[in-house]
Design a protein around this motif. Sequence first.
Motif, PDB file in Angstrom:
ATOM      1  N   PHE A  69       0.830  -1.201   0.000  1.00 14.57           N
ATOM      2  CA  PHE A  69       0.000   0.000   0.000  1.00 14.57           C
ATOM      3  C   PHE A  69       0.869   1.258   0.000  1.00 14.57           C
ATOM      4  O   PHE A  69       0.541   2.247  -0.655  1.00 14.57           O
ATOM      5  N   GLY A  70       1.982   1.197   0.735  1.00 14.45           N
ATOM      6  CA  GLY A  70       2.899   2.331   0.740  1.00 14.45           C
ATOM      7  C   GLY A  70       3.484   2.575  -0.638  1.00 14.45           C
ATOM      8  O   GLY A  70       3.566   3.722  -1.097  1.00 14.45           O
ATOM      9  N   GLY A  71       3.888   1.487  -1.320  1.00 14.49           N
ATOM     10  CA  GLY A  71       4.437   1.606  -2.671  1.00 14.49           C
ATOM     11  C   GLY A  71       3.407   2.128  -3.652  1.00 14.49           C
ATOM     12  O   GLY A  71       3.719   2.941  -4.534  1.00 14.49           O
ATOM     13  N   LEU A  72       2.164   1.673  -3.493  1.00 17.12           N
ATOM     14  CA  LEU A  72       1.086   2.123  -4.376  1.00 17.12           C
ATOM     15  C   LEU A  72       0.809   3.618  -4.191  1.00 17.12           C
ATOM     16  O   LEU A  72       0.681   4.359  -5.169  1.00 17.12           O
ATOM     17  N   LEU A  73       0.744   4.052  -2.932  1.00 16.71           N
ATOM     18  CA  LEU A  73       0.492   5.470  -2.659  1.00 16.71           C
ATOM     19  C   LEU A  73       1.640   6.345  -3.173  1.00 16.71           C
ATOM     20  O   LEU A  73       1.403   7.433  -3.711  1.00 16.71           O
ATOM     21  N   LEU A  74       2.878   5.854  -3.016  1.00 17.39           N
ATOM     22  CA  LEU A  74       4.035   6.586  -3.535  1.00 17.39           C
ATOM     23  C   LEU A  74       3.967   6.701  -5.052  1.00 17.39           C
ATOM     24  O   LEU A  74       4.268   7.757  -5.620  1.00 17.39           O
ATOM     25  N   HIS A  75       3.567   5.606  -5.698  1.00 18.39           N
ATOM     26  CA  HIS A  75       3.475   5.587  -7.158  1.00 18.39           C
ATOM     27  C   HIS A  75       2.427   6.593  -7.637  1.00 18.39           C
ATOM     28  O   HIS A  75       2.661   7.331  -8.599  1.00 18.39           O
ATOM     29  N   ILE A  76       1.284   6.619  -6.960  1.00 19.00           N
ATOM     30  CA  ILE A  76       0.213   7.551  -7.332  1.00 19.00           C
ATOM     31  C   ILE A  76       0.651   8.994  -7.088  1.00 19.00           C
ATOM     32  O   ILE A  76       0.486   9.871  -7.946  1.00 19.00           O
ATOM     33  N   PHE A  77       1.230   9.235  -5.912  1.00 22.61           N
ATOM     34  CA  PHE A  77       1.681  10.582  -5.542  1.00 22.61           C
ATOM     35  C   PHE A  77       2.759  11.085  -6.497  1.00 22.61           C
ATOM     36  O   PHE A  77       2.721  12.228  -6.958  1.00 22.61           O
ATOM     37  N   ASP A  78       3.707  10.196  -6.812  1.00 27.47           N
ATOM     38  CA  ASP A  78       4.799  10.594  -7.695  1.00 27.47           C
ATOM     39  C   ASP A  78       4.297  10.820  -9.115  1.00 27.47           C
ATOM     40  O   ASP A  78       4.770  11.732  -9.812  1.00 27.47           O
ATOM     41  N   GLY A  79       3.349  10.006  -9.548  1.00 30.75           N
ATOM     42  CA  GLY A  79       2.766  10.201 -10.876  1.00 30.75           C
ATOM     43  C   GLY A  79       2.064  11.540 -10.984  1.00 30.75           C
ATOM     44  O   GLY A  79       2.157  12.224 -12.015  1.00 30.75           O
ATOM     45  N   LEU A  80       1.384  11.931  -9.903  1.00 29.91           N
ATOM     46  CA  LEU A  80       0.704  13.228  -9.882  1.00 29.91           C
ATOM     47  C   LEU A  80       1.722  14.362  -9.935  1.00 29.91           C
ATOM     48  O   LEU A  80       1.524  15.363 -10.645  1.00 29.91           O
ATOM     49  N   ARG A  81       2.827  14.213  -9.210  1.00 32.28           N
ATOM     50  CA  ARG A  81       3.880  15.243  -9.227  1.00 32.28           C
ATOM     51  C   ARG A  81       4.473  15.408 -10.620  1.00 32.28           C
ATOM     52  O   ARG A  81       4.684  16.529 -11.089  1.00 32.28           O
ATOM     53  N   LEU A  82       4.735  14.290 -11.284  1.00 30.66           N
ATOM     54  CA  LEU A  82       5.309  14.363 -12.632  1.00 30.66           C
ATOM     55  C   LEU A  82       4.330  14.991 -13.614  1.00 30.66           C
ATOM     56  O   LEU A  82       4.729  15.764 -14.502  1.00 30.66           O
ATOM     57  N   TRP A  83       3.042  14.665 -13.464  1.00 35.76           N
ATOM     58  CA  TRP A  83       2.018  15.237 -14.346  1.00 35.76           C
ATOM     59  C   TRP A  83       1.935  16.752 -14.144  1.00 35.76           C
ATOM     60  O   TRP A  83       1.857  17.518 -15.114  1.00 35.76           O
ATOM     61  N   LEU A  84       1.988  17.191 -12.884  1.00 34.05           N
ATOM     62  CA  LEU A  84       1.938  18.623 -12.597  1.00 34.05           C
ATOM     63  C   LEU A  84       3.187  19.328 -13.120  1.00 34.05           C
ATOM     64  O   LEU A  84       3.106  20.463 -13.609  1.00 34.05           O
ATOM     65  N   ASP A  85       4.333  18.671 -13.005  1.00 32.70           N
ATOM     66  CA  ASP A  85       5.576  19.252 -13.534  1.00 32.70           C
ATOM     67  C   ASP A  85       5.479  19.463 -15.036  1.00 32.70           C
ATOM     68  O   ASP A  85       5.910  20.499 -15.566  1.00 32.70           O
ATOM     69  N   ASN A  86       4.924  18.482 -15.730  1.00 35.54           N
ATOM     70  CA  ASN A  86       4.772  18.597 -17.185  1.00 35.54           C
ATOM     71  C   ASN A  86       3.816  19.728 -17.553  1.00 35.54           C
ATOM     72  O   ASN A  86       4.022  20.439 -18.549  1.00 35.54           O
ATOM     73  N   LYS A  87       2.754  19.889 -16.747  1.00 37.67           N
ATOM     74  CA  LYS A  87       1.804  20.963 -17.007  1.00 37.67           C
ATOM     75  C   LYS A  87       2.464  22.334 -16.804  1.00 37.67           C
ATOM     76  O   LYS A  87       2.204  23.276 -17.557  1.00 37.67           O
ATOM     77  N   LYS A  88       3.322  22.443 -15.790  1.00 35.23           N
ATOM     78  CA  LYS A  88       4.004  23.712 -15.519  1.00 35.23           C
ATOM     79  C   LYS A  88       4.998  24.062 -16.625  1.00 35.23           C
ATOM     80  O   LYS A  88       5.166  25.218 -16.973  1.00 35.23           O
TER      81      LYS A  88
END
Length: 222
Positions: A69-88
């Motif tokens: 569950f920790g790995g899954l949450l990290l994966h989701i959180f990190d994916g969101l960060r990368l998506w936001l970085d690309n948008k910026k």
Amino acid sequence: MAWLAKSLNSSLGKKLLMAITGLFLISFLLIHCGLNATIFLNDGGVAFNEGAEFMAHNPIIRTMEIVLFGGLLLHIFDGLRLWLDNKKKRPVAYAVVDGAANSKWYSRSMGLLGTLLLLFLIIHLKHFWYFSRLTNNLTETHTLYNEMQVVFESPIVVAIYVLGCISLGYHLLHGFQSAFQTIGWNHPKYTPTIKAIGAIYSIIIAAAFAAMPIAFYFNLIQ
């Protein structure tokens, strides 16, 4: 620890974290699929229930469940960060985009596929993890296998699961090879092999998971 936080917040660190958590989840999917595939033994769910019982009470497995569950949450959180970085980096979309010239559509749609997978995962956890871990509905007469039979009586639920598995397949198709590339395993000599293994893995995993609700709905297994 400041250096670690700084590294993980860098562009490369975010991609590396995404790759490591992705490979961890890929390995879990193989185990999860193998256990669930025991339903095709058509033994009334005996092997499946025994495996589920072992997974539910083994202390090592339960500890790994927390790690998962920790790995899954990290994966989701990190994916969101990368998506936001690309948008910026690209606040205004290009006037003309010929994405197909440089990449597959699913490679350009990882954000959408990831979102669909998250919604599917929430439904899946509610149906089975919540049922087996957080309720008292699991008994000797109503097993997890019996719950699968009940859940997959609905054609709408079956359709949602099949669509979720298709999204999973495309997500894996890009993520498998991309993860190895991020950690440095990118070379003309073995990259084609990694891509081939990734494609085979993605198709088998997605097809196996999709076959399960279909088999229950059409009474192909008892």
